[in-house]
Scaffold this motif. Structure first.
Motif, PDB file in Angstrom:
ATOM      1  N   LYS A  28      21.436   9.925  18.324  1.00 21.49           N
ATOM      2  CA  LYS A  28      21.719  10.370  16.953  1.00 21.49           C
ATOM      3  C   LYS A  28      23.197  10.741  16.816  1.00 21.49           C
ATOM      4  CE  LYS A  28      20.359  13.958  13.680  1.00 21.49           C
ATOM      5  NZ  LYS A  28      19.523  15.140  13.492  1.00 21.49           N
ATOM      6  N   GLN A  29      23.720  11.470  17.774  1.00 21.14           N
ATOM      7  CA  GLN A  29      25.132  11.865  17.741  1.00 21.14           C
ATOM      8  C   GLN A  29      26.034  10.653  17.852  1.00 21.14           C
ATOM      9  OE1 GLN A  29      25.624  14.774  20.824  1.00 21.14           O
ATOM     10  NE2 GLN A  29      24.526  16.350  19.703  1.00 21.14           N
ATOM     11  N   LEU A  30      25.651   9.729  18.717  1.00 30.76           N
ATOM     12  CA  LEU A  30      26.437   8.513  18.889  1.00 30.76           C
ATOM     13  C   LEU A  30      26.453   7.718  17.593  1.00 30.76           C
ATOM     14  CD1 LEU A  30      28.057   6.767  20.830  1.00 30.76           C
ATOM     15  CD2 LEU A  30      25.909   5.718  21.542  1.00 30.76           C
ATOM     16  N   SER A  31      25.308   7.594  16.941  1.00 33.64           N
ATOM     17  CA  SER A  31      25.223   6.867  15.678  1.00 33.64           C
ATOM     18  C   SER A  31      26.096   7.521  14.619  1.00 33.64           C
ATOM     19  CB  SER A  31      23.777   6.788  15.190  1.00 33.64           C
ATOM     20  OG  SER A  31      23.020   5.989  16.048  1.00 33.64           O
ATOM     21  N   CYS A  32      26.060   8.834  14.525  1.00 31.86           N
ATOM     22  CA  CYS A  32      26.883   9.543  13.544  1.00 31.86           C
ATOM     23  C   CYS A  32      28.364   9.305  13.816  1.00 31.86           C
ATOM     24  CB  CYS A  32      26.578  11.034  13.545  1.00 31.86           C
ATOM     25  SG  CYS A  32      25.022  11.454  12.748  1.00 31.86           S
ATOM     26  N   GLN A  33      28.734   9.296  15.068  1.00 35.81           N
ATOM     27  CA  GLN A  33      30.131   9.045  15.429  1.00 35.81           C
ATOM     28  C   GLN A  33      30.531   7.629  15.031  1.00 35.81           C
ATOM     29  OE1 GLN A  33      31.119   9.832  19.525  1.00 35.81           O
ATOM     30  NE2 GLN A  33      33.130   8.905  19.342  1.00 35.81           N
ATOM     31  N   GLU A  34      29.663   6.663  15.305  1.00 34.87           N
ATOM     32  CA  GLU A  34      29.951   5.273  14.943  1.00 34.87           C
ATOM     33  C   GLU A  34      30.064   5.122  13.429  1.00 34.87           C
ATOM     34  OE1 GLU A  34      27.778   2.867  18.584  1.00 34.87           O
ATOM     35  OE2 GLU A  34      26.600   3.462  16.839  1.00 34.87           O
ATOM     36  N   GLU A  37      33.346   6.521  12.217  1.00 34.44           N
ATOM     37  CA  GLU A  37      34.473   5.641  12.522  1.00 34.44           C
ATOM     38  C   GLU A  37      34.541   4.464  11.558  1.00 34.44           C
ATOM     39  OE1 GLU A  37      34.388   4.513  16.654  1.00 34.44           O
ATOM     40  OE2 GLU A  37      34.523   6.595  17.311  1.00 34.44           O
ATOM     41  N   VAL A  38      33.399   3.850  11.281  1.00 34.64           N
ATOM     42  CA  VAL A  38      33.371   2.719  10.352  1.00 34.64           C
ATOM     43  C   VAL A  38      33.792   3.184   8.956  1.00 34.64           C
ATOM     44  CG1 VAL A  38      31.875   1.021   9.221  1.00 34.64           C
ATOM     45  CG2 VAL A  38      31.667   1.419  11.683  1.00 34.64           C
ATOM     46  N   ALA A  39      33.275   4.332   8.520  1.00 36.43           N
ATOM     47  CA  ALA A  39      33.634   4.875   7.207  1.00 36.43           C
ATOM     48  C   ALA A  39      35.131   5.188   7.150  1.00 36.43           C
ATOM     49  CB  ALA A  39      32.813   6.121   6.907  1.00 36.43           C
ATOM     50  N   TYR A  40      35.673   5.706   8.218  1.00 37.32           N
ATOM     51  CA  TYR A  40      37.104   6.010   8.277  1.00 37.32           C
ATOM     52  C   TYR A  40      37.932   4.744   8.061  1.00 37.32           C
ATOM     53  CZ  TYR A  40      41.702   7.200  10.088  1.00 37.32           C
ATOM     54  OH  TYR A  40      43.056   7.374  10.216  1.00 37.32           O
ATOM     55  N   PHE A  41      37.566   3.671   8.761  1.00 42.25           N
ATOM     56  CA  PHE A  41      38.337   2.434   8.642  1.00 42.25           C
ATOM     57  C   PHE A  41      38.210   1.823   7.247  1.00 42.25           C
ATOM     58  CE2 PHE A  41      37.936   2.438  13.389  1.00 42.25           C
ATOM     59  CZ  PHE A  41      39.269   2.687  13.617  1.00 42.25           C
ATOM     60  N   LYS A  42      37.060   2.009   6.608  1.00 41.35           N
ATOM     61  CA  LYS A  42      36.904   1.557   5.229  1.00 41.35           C
ATOM     62  C   LYS A  42      37.858   2.337   4.319  1.00 41.35           C
ATOM     63  CE  LYS A  42      32.192  -0.136   5.320  1.00 41.35           C
ATOM     64  NZ  LYS A  42      32.598  -1.467   4.881  1.00 41.35           N
ATOM     65  N   GLY A  55      30.236   6.323  -0.761  1.00 46.17           N
ATOM     66  CA  GLY A  55      30.031   4.879  -0.663  1.00 46.17           C
ATOM     67  C   GLY A  55      30.438   4.335   0.691  1.00 46.17           C
ATOM     68  N   ASP A  56      31.568   4.824   1.200  1.00 50.65           N
ATOM     69  CA  ASP A  56      32.015   4.401   2.530  1.00 50.65           C
ATOM     70  C   ASP A  56      30.977   4.763   3.582  1.00 50.65           C
ATOM     71  OD1 ASP A  56      34.382   3.436   1.486  1.00 50.65           O
ATOM     72  OD2 ASP A  56      35.556   5.201   2.063  1.00 50.65           O
ATOM     73  N   TRP A  57      30.467   5.986   3.488  1.00 50.36           N
ATOM     74  CA  TRP A  57      29.490   6.448   4.484  1.00 50.36           C
ATOM     75  C   TRP A  57      28.209   5.614   4.418  1.00 50.36           C
ATOM     76  CZ3 TRP A  57      30.066   9.817   8.432  1.00 50.36           C
ATOM     77  CH2 TRP A  57      28.910  10.154   9.130  1.00 50.36           C
ATOM     78  N   LEU A  58      27.714   5.384   3.210  1.00 57.02           N
ATOM     79  CA  LEU A  58      26.467   4.630   3.062  1.00 57.02           C
ATOM     80  C   LEU A  58      26.623   3.187   3.533  1.00 57.02           C
ATOM     81  CD1 LEU A  58      25.256   6.032  -0.376  1.00 57.02           C
ATOM     82  CD2 LEU A  58      24.453   6.664   1.912  1.00 57.02           C
ATOM     83  N   GLU A  59      27.744   2.568   3.219  1.00 52.39           N
ATOM     84  CA  GLU A  59      27.995   1.207   3.703  1.00 52.39           C
ATOM     85  C   GLU A  59      28.100   1.198   5.229  1.00 52.39           C
ATOM     86  OE1 GLU A  59      31.249  -0.845   1.844  1.00 52.39           O
ATOM     87  OE2 GLU A  59      30.654  -0.114  -0.145  1.00 52.39           O
ATOM     88  N   ALA A  60      28.763   2.195   5.768  1.00 57.97           N
ATOM     89  CA  ALA A  60      28.911   2.287   7.224  1.00 57.97           C
ATOM     90  C   ALA A  60      27.547   2.463   7.895  1.00 57.97           C
ATOM     91  CB  ALA A  60      29.847   3.437   7.589  1.00 57.97           C
ATOM     92  N   GLU A  61      26.672   3.271   7.299  1.00 57.61           N
ATOM     93  CA  GLU A  61      25.317   3.444   7.856  1.00 57.61           C
ATOM     94  C   GLU A  61      24.600   2.107   7.942  1.00 57.61           C
ATOM     95  OE1 GLU A  61      23.387   6.320   5.299  1.00 57.61           O
ATOM     96  OE2 GLU A  61      23.603   7.865   6.833  1.00 57.61           O
TER      97      GLU A  61
END
Length: 67
Positions: A28-34, A37-42, A55-61
């Motif tokens: 779970k922690q690893l997934s949140c970190q990933e 990171e994806v949301a950050y790059f967006k 929106g960035d977070w939801l797309e990253a999920e």
């Protein structure tokens, strides 16, 4: 066959359950970190313009769950 459980069997069973829970928490922690990171790059691609965080977070999920 005995109806009583030996103490060491019970301990091993609890330890096994604790291991499973610990691994699940780690994932779970690893997934949140990933996702973060994806949301950050967006956000970085947009120049960190405000108002797109959710929106960035939801797309990253979605992206992380597909991998």
């Amino acid at each position: 066959m005995s109806l009583l459980t030996k103490p060491n069997e019970l301990t091993n069973e609890k330890t096994s359950q604790q291991d499973i829970e610990a691994k699940a928490e780690y994932q779970k922690q690893l997934s949140c970190q990933e996702i973060a990171e994806v949301a950050y790059f967006k956000a970085e691609k947009r120049g960190f313009l405000p108002g797109y965080e959710l929106g960035d977070w939801l797309e990253a999920e979605k992206e992380v769950s597909l991998t």
